[in-house]
Motif scaffolding. Structure first.
Motif, PDB file in Angstrom:
ATOM      1  N   VAL A  26       0.833  -1.205   0.000  1.00 18.45           N
ATOM      2  CA  VAL A  26       0.000   0.000   0.000  1.00 18.45           C
ATOM      3  C   VAL A  26       0.869   1.257   0.000  1.00 18.45           C
ATOM      4  CG1 VAL A  26      -1.668   1.315   1.349  1.00 18.45           C
ATOM      5  CG2 VAL A  26      -1.960  -1.149   1.065  1.00 18.45           C
ATOM      6  N   GLN A  27       1.915   1.293   0.833  1.00 20.45           N
ATOM      7  CA  GLN A  27       2.800   2.463   0.883  1.00 20.45           C
ATOM      8  C   GLN A  27       3.532   2.663  -0.440  1.00 20.45           C
ATOM      9  OE1 GLN A  27       5.327   1.925   4.264  1.00 20.45           O
ATOM     10  NE2 GLN A  27       3.699   2.312   5.757  1.00 20.45           N
ATOM     11  N   SER A  28       3.965   1.600  -1.089  1.00 12.28           N
ATOM     12  CA  SER A  28       4.617   1.726  -2.398  1.00 12.28           C
ATOM     13  C   SER A  28       3.657   2.306  -3.429  1.00 12.28           C
ATOM     14  CB  SER A  28       5.107   0.353  -2.878  1.00 12.28           C
ATOM     15  OG  SER A  28       6.048  -0.179  -1.957  1.00 12.28           O
ATOM     16  N   LEU A  29       2.412   1.868  -3.394  1.00 11.20           N
ATOM     17  CA  LEU A  29       1.414   2.407  -4.310  1.00 11.20           C
ATOM     18  C   LEU A  29       1.168   3.889  -4.037  1.00 11.20           C
ATOM     19  CD1 LEU A  29      -0.608   1.817  -6.572  1.00 11.20           C
ATOM     20  CD2 LEU A  29      -2.262   1.166  -4.831  1.00 11.20           C
ATOM     21  N   LEU A  30       1.133   4.287  -2.760  1.00 10.44           N
ATOM     22  CA  LEU A  30       0.950   5.696  -2.417  1.00 10.44           C
ATOM     23  C   LEU A  30       2.122   6.549  -2.893  1.00 10.44           C
ATOM     24  CD1 LEU A  30      -0.544   5.428   1.197  1.00 10.44           C
ATOM     25  CD2 LEU A  30      -1.723   6.128  -0.892  1.00 10.44           C
ATOM     26  N   ILE A  31       3.338   6.031  -2.765  1.00 11.85           N
ATOM     27  CA  ILE A  31       4.516   6.788  -3.205  1.00 11.85           C
ATOM     28  C   ILE A  31       4.486   6.995  -4.719  1.00 11.85           C
ATOM     29  CG2 ILE A  31       7.034   6.681  -3.441  1.00 11.85           C
ATOM     30  CD1 ILE A  31       7.045   5.268  -0.690  1.00 11.85           C
ATOM     31  N   THR A  37       1.851   6.963  -6.675  1.00  9.87           N
ATOM     32  CA  THR A  37       0.748   7.872  -7.006  1.00  9.87           C
ATOM     33  C   THR A  37       1.129   9.317  -6.700  1.00  9.87           C
ATOM     34  OG1 THR A  37      -0.830   6.109  -6.487  1.00  9.87           O
ATOM     35  CG2 THR A  37      -1.687   8.346  -6.601  1.00  9.87           C
ATOM     36  N   ALA A  38       1.778   9.546  -5.551  1.00 14.29           N
ATOM     37  CA  ALA A  38       2.196  10.912  -5.197  1.00 14.29           C
ATOM     38  C   ALA A  38       3.228  11.442  -6.179  1.00 14.29           C
ATOM     39  CB  ALA A  38       2.762  10.919  -3.768  1.00 14.29           C
ATOM     40  N   GLY A  39       4.155  10.605  -6.600  1.00 15.09           N
ATOM     41  CA  GLY A  39       5.158  11.055  -7.584  1.00 15.09           C
ATOM     42  C   GLY A  39       4.521  11.413  -8.919  1.00 15.09           C
ATOM     43  N   TYR A  40       3.565  10.614  -9.359  1.00 15.78           N
ATOM     44  CA  TYR A  40       2.881  10.902 -10.624  1.00 15.78           C
ATOM     45  C   TYR A  40       2.127  12.235 -10.528  1.00 15.78           C
ATOM     46  CZ  TYR A  40      -0.403  10.543 -14.474  1.00 15.78           C
ATOM     47  OH  TYR A  40      -1.145  10.819 -15.605  1.00 15.78           O
TER      48      TYR A  40
END
Length: 238
Positions: free
Chosen positions: A206-211, A213-216
């Motif tokens: 989940v944290q990897s997906l959030l990172i 998404t935030a970078g995009y």
């Protein structure tokens, strides 16, 4: 088991009882048959039928008979059953006329006791009856107890050896008990580690997906900041 069955009218009661008494007189006390503690089975009585059974009992013992009508078929469906118990001397020692009952008494004379079951209440129907009868020997139990006490005196060494073995068995039992407890603890720790591993892996994903998404989103916002619209009179650049 010495049991005899006859249909009503085929055998004379007096002749049969005399034959049994004469047969008993030819036997010694050691040769007399000692019946088992109890017998139980079901019988089927036809309309107006009469069935008799004999069971051997010794003097001063306890004789008992329990019966119950289980099933009645036919027209009248009368559940009453006539039951009589006769002593070896042909005297009636018990009589019941009901759907269920019990006859119990102390045996006054050694011999075969006659149990008769009559279905004369139903002239057009049959019935199934469950029987439980026998004798129990209290004196025999006392003799067995005395014999066991004598045997106990003769095997003291064996008893001491059995006591030692019993102590070892208790020790092994306690070892198995602690071993099983440790197995339970090991299983609890295993499931706890498995749960923690699943928790960590899930949150890491989940944290990897959030990172990502935030970078995009950051790149998208920066691109929008440097994106300018050309004026009306301006020529496009080469």
């Amino acid at each position: 088991v010495f049991s005899l069955y006859y249909d009503s009218g085929l055998i004379n009661h007096t002749v049969l009882n005399r034959f049994i008494r004469l047969y008993l007189l030819t036997l010694s006390d050691q040769e007399l048959f000692w019946g088992a503690d109890q017998y139980d089975f079901s019988i089927m009585l036809r309309a107006g039928d009469l069935q008799c059974y004999w069971h051997f009992a010794h003097f001063s013992e306890r004789f008992y008979l329990n019966f119950m009508v289980q099933l009645v078929t036919g027209v009248t469906l009368d559940r009453h059953l006539s039951v009589t118990v006769n002593a070896p001397s042909s005297l009636i020692v018990g009589k019941v006329d009901d759907a269920s009952g019990q006859i119990a008494f102390n045996v006054k004379e050694t011999g075969f006791y006659q149990m008769c079951f009559s279905n004369f209440h139903n002239r057009f129907g049959s019935m199934q009856v469950f029987l439980n009868f026998g004798v129990y020997y209290e004196g025999q139990k006392e003799e067995e107890k005395k014999k066991k006490e004598e045997d106990m005196k003769q095997i003291n060494s064996t008893l001491s050896f059995i006591e030692v073995i019993n102590n070892y068995i208790q020790f092994v039992f306690h070892m198995w008990r602690h071993y099983n407890y440790e197995r339970m603890r090991h299983g609890a720790d295993f499931y706890l580690l498995q749960s923690n591993s699943t928790y960590v892996n899930s949150w890491s994903a989940v944290q990897s997906l959030l990172i990502l998404t935030a970078g995009y989103l950051q790149l998208y916002c920066l691109k929008r900041l440097f994106n300018t619209k050309p004026a009306e009179g301006d020529k496009p650049r080469c």
